[in-house]
Write an enzyme that holds these catalytic residues in place. Structure first.
Site, mmCIF file in Angstrom:
data_model
loop_
_atom_site.group_PDB
_atom_site.id
_atom_site.type_symbol
_atom_site.label_atom_id
_atom_site.label_comp_id
_atom_site.label_asym_id
_atom_site.label_seq_id
_atom_site.Cartn_x
_atom_site.Cartn_y
_atom_site.Cartn_z
ATOM 1 N N GLU A 2 -2.660 -7.042 5.812
ATOM 2 C CA GLU A 2 -2.258 -8.472 5.418
ATOM 3 C C GLU A 2 -1.521 -7.102 4.270
ATOM 4 O O GLU A 2 -1.892 -6.640 3.975
ATOM 5 C CB GLU A 2 -2.751 -8.731 4.133
ATOM 6 C CG GLU A 2 -3.193 -10.209 4.519
ATOM 7 C CD GLU A 2 -3.926 -11.463 3.669
ATOM 8 O OE1 GLU A 2 -3.251 -11.274 2.159
ATOM 9 O OE2 GLU A 2 -5.141 -11.633 3.978
ATOM 10 N N TYR A 24 -1.713 -5.332 -1.297
ATOM 11 C CA TYR A 24 -0.416 -5.651 -2.497
ATOM 12 C C TYR A 24 0.092 -4.422 -3.487
ATOM 13 O O TYR A 24 1.380 -4.551 -3.873
ATOM 14 C CB TYR A 24 -0.843 -7.038 -2.555
ATOM 15 C CG TYR A 24 -0.694 -7.863 -1.980
ATOM 16 C CD1 TYR A 24 -0.006 -8.667 -0.799
ATOM 17 C CD2 TYR A 24 -1.809 -8.176 -1.771
ATOM 18 C CE1 TYR A 24 -0.337 -9.768 0.205
ATOM 19 C CE2 TYR A 24 -2.738 -9.207 -0.508
ATOM 20 C CZ TYR A 24 -1.479 -9.832 0.674
ATOM 21 O OH TYR A 24 -1.436 -10.748 1.125
ATOM 22 N N GLU A 82 -12.210 -10.250 3.064
ATOM 23 C CA GLU A 82 -11.764 -9.781 2.096
ATOM 24 C C GLU A 82 -13.419 -10.845 1.056
ATOM 25 O O GLU A 82 -13.501 -10.216 0.060
ATOM 26 C CB GLU A 82 -11.343 -10.826 0.625
ATOM 27 C CG GLU A 82 -10.146 -10.227 1.657
ATOM 28 C CD GLU A 82 -9.315 -10.554 1.024
ATOM 29 O OE1 GLU A 82 -8.937 -12.037 0.104
ATOM 30 O OE2 GLU A 82 -7.391 -10.350 0.220
#
Ligand SMILES: *[C@@H]1O[C@H](CO)[C@@H](O)[C@H](O)[C@H]1NC(C)=O
Ligand SMILES: *[C@@H]1O[C@H](CO)[C@@H](O)[C@H](O)[C@H]1NC(C)=O
Ligand SMILES: *[C@@H]1O[C@H](CO)[C@@H](O)[C@H](O)[C@H]1NC(C)=O
Length: 509
Positions: free
Chosen positions: A401, A335, A200
């Protein structure tokens, strides 16, 4: 100026800009064989968040150890964490029981090279060898990250870590990150096929050098928090991302030159062309072009230069050539969807930080420290995957993720997590059916780890870790059960899961 903000708008929320709508349905109406046969399902953690043994066997502090003990953080730390350092065998057994194809983890640089460079720590090498060998024993692919927010404190103290070119720059193999990467490739590259350089970089460079909320907490007034130590919020977010890009590209160059062929020969396997090299660069789509454009096209988007001017470092011709194409796949971390609106007024202000340069305002902003469950909007991930297909030439992608947070003490009854994962996997399937080149999906996280924003208060794990018990016992949650059923090719039976939920709530927690 207005056209400018529209561009940025597009960069930040490609979904809205492209008009991707919620469509289709994301239910339990799919089974594993609906995905391509070579599609990988896994789960992940990272070193500081899971390993523990922070002061054992020669490991020295990373910037995260320092931060966790500084009083600026939540109050928790990773000294013991899930103690995967000692319990890796048990954990790998659990992964095998669940049926994971792959495990994504990171190497602690300061465990492997305690001074940041120089002598290798034999205990560190031994630990990662053991972990990798144990995974392979069960046929679980290791997906390894070199730096997950946690470079050695020694290098931060010596020259400021990523703000310095000393960290990274190497056509010659002299600089610290390249030496570290070389050690990892040499020691583990015969068995590890999937490498990530820096996790990231876009989130790290803004969170740690503009707002300064995460280590090494650099920022400058009037930007950033009250706890800033040194820094420059106008320039360092760009500088750090630039150095990480160069570091990444140098490591890839090194790998392709010295290891790639040797590895494939040693393994006696034919490398499939689309994953040859298997190095990639992680990004979070939020500000995707900042790092993705150089990787795909060889330079930052023009619009960024127009806005930030000389605050954005330039690539030389050689550097640009080295960075361009220096990946074999892209890791996506996703997310939630954030709504934004135009705020180009910020472009009139001086000095500006990196956030003001974006010229947008988040609406219905979700606080990063929020402990509320995430809304379930799988079309967000679907849109991201489709965007990569359309704008960046459909590179191979791993969703590295994705997962749902819950209060940690919710223990084993994590039906909302199961519903989230199930929906998002449906989104990935939709994207695949529309031509996306996605190769795998990893839930975050495998265990309930130390979470970077909320310590042990919240958790994303498929497996609960009893932090109050003396031996940190692991208990698979309902989501693990669901994932396992799916991975074993069974048609998911929600009634059975609810029965399981009732059974399991009788267990200790
Ligand atoms: C940040 O760097 C820029 C460019 O070098 C400089 O003009 C500015 O004064 C610096 N800001 C701070 C707070 O040091
Ligand atoms: C499917 O792919 C096409 C062609 O790339 C694109 O125009 C369309 O928007 C995609 N649909 C979705 C729902 O992403
Ligand atoms: C729940 O417990 C009963 C009784 O022990 C057992 O027969 C059943 O298989 C369990 N159900 C599930 C889904 O685990």
């Amino acid at each position: 100026m207005f056209g400018v903000s529209l561009q940025i708008f597009l960069i930040i929320t490609p979904l809205s800009a492209l008009g991707v709508q919620c469509h289709g349905y994301y239910s339990n109406e799919y089974i594993r064989s609906d995905f391509p046969p070579d599609f990988i399902f896994g789960s992940g953690t990272s070193a500081y968040q899971v390993e523990g043994a922070a002061n054992e066997d020669g490991r020295t502090p990373s910037i995260w150890d320092t931060f966790a003990h500084s009083g600026y953080y939540h109050g928790d730390d990773g000294d013991v964490a899930c103690d995967q350092y000692h319990k890796y065998k048990e954990d790998v057994q659990l992964m095998a029981d669940i049926g994971l194809d792959a495990y994504r983890f990171s190497i602690s640089w300061s465990r492997l090279l305690p001074n940041g460079r120089g002598l290798m720590n034999p205990k560190g090498v031994e630990y990662y060898n053991n972990l990798i060998n144990e995974l392979l024993r069960y046929g679980i692919q290791p997906h390894v990250t070199l730096v997950n927010y946690d470079h050695p404190q020694a290098l931060e103290d010596e020259y400021g870590g990523w703000v310095s070119r000393k960290m990274v720059y190497g056509f010659k193999l002299l600089e610290d990150f390249i030496v570290y990467a070389d050690v990892c490739f040499r020691e583990f590259g015969d068995r590890v096929q999937y490498w990530t350089t820096v996790n990231e970089p876009n989130v790290y460079s803004s969170g740690s050098y503009d707002t300064g909320i995460t280590p090494p907490q650099r920022c400058s007034p009037p930007f950033g928090g009250v706890n800033c130590r040194q820094g420059n919020s106008s320039t360092e977010p760009y500088l750090v991302a630039h150095h990480i890009l160069l570091a990444h590209a140098s490591a890839v160059k090194l790998y392709r030159k010295n290891y790639q062929e040797r590895t494939s020969l040693r393994r006696g396997e034919l490398m499939t062309s689309f994953l040859a090299g298997k190095l990639h660069f992680l990004l979070y789509l939020q500000i995707v072009c900042r790092v993705l454009d150089p990787l795909v096209f060889g330079d930052y988007p023009k619009i960024m230069r127009k806005i930030a001017g000389s605050r954005i470092p330039s690539f030389t011709k050689l550097e640009s050539e080295m960075v361009k194409g220096s990946f074999d796949f892209i890791g996506i971390i996703h997310y939630a969807v954030y709504k934004i609106k135009d705020n180009s007024a910020t472009l009139m202000t001086e000095p500006r930080d990196y956030y003001a340069d974006q010229a947008v305002k988040l609406v219905s902003e979700r606080d990063i420290f929020s402990t509320d469950e995430l809304p379930i909007t799988p079309w967000g991930l679907e849109g991201v995957l489709d965007y990569l297909k359309q704008v960046y030439g459909n590179p191979p992608v791993f969703v590295y993720e994705n997962g749902q947070l819950m209060q940690r003490n919710s223990a084993l009854e994590d039906t909302p997590r199961l519903e989230y994962i199930q929906a998002y996997m449906g989104g990935v399937l939709n994207a695949l059916r529309n031509g996306s080149n996605t190769k795998g999906y990893f839930t975050w996280s495998f265990l309930d780890v130390l979470e970077l924003f909320n310590g042990y208060e919240i958790a994303y794990g498929l497996v609960y870790v009893d932090m109050d018990g003396p031996d940190l016992k692991r208990y698979p949650k309902i989501s693990a059960r669901w994932y396992s059923q799916f991975l074993k090719g069974q048609k998911i039976d929600l009634e059975q899961i609810i029965e399981f939920e009732e059974n399991i709530s009788a267990l200790p927690s």
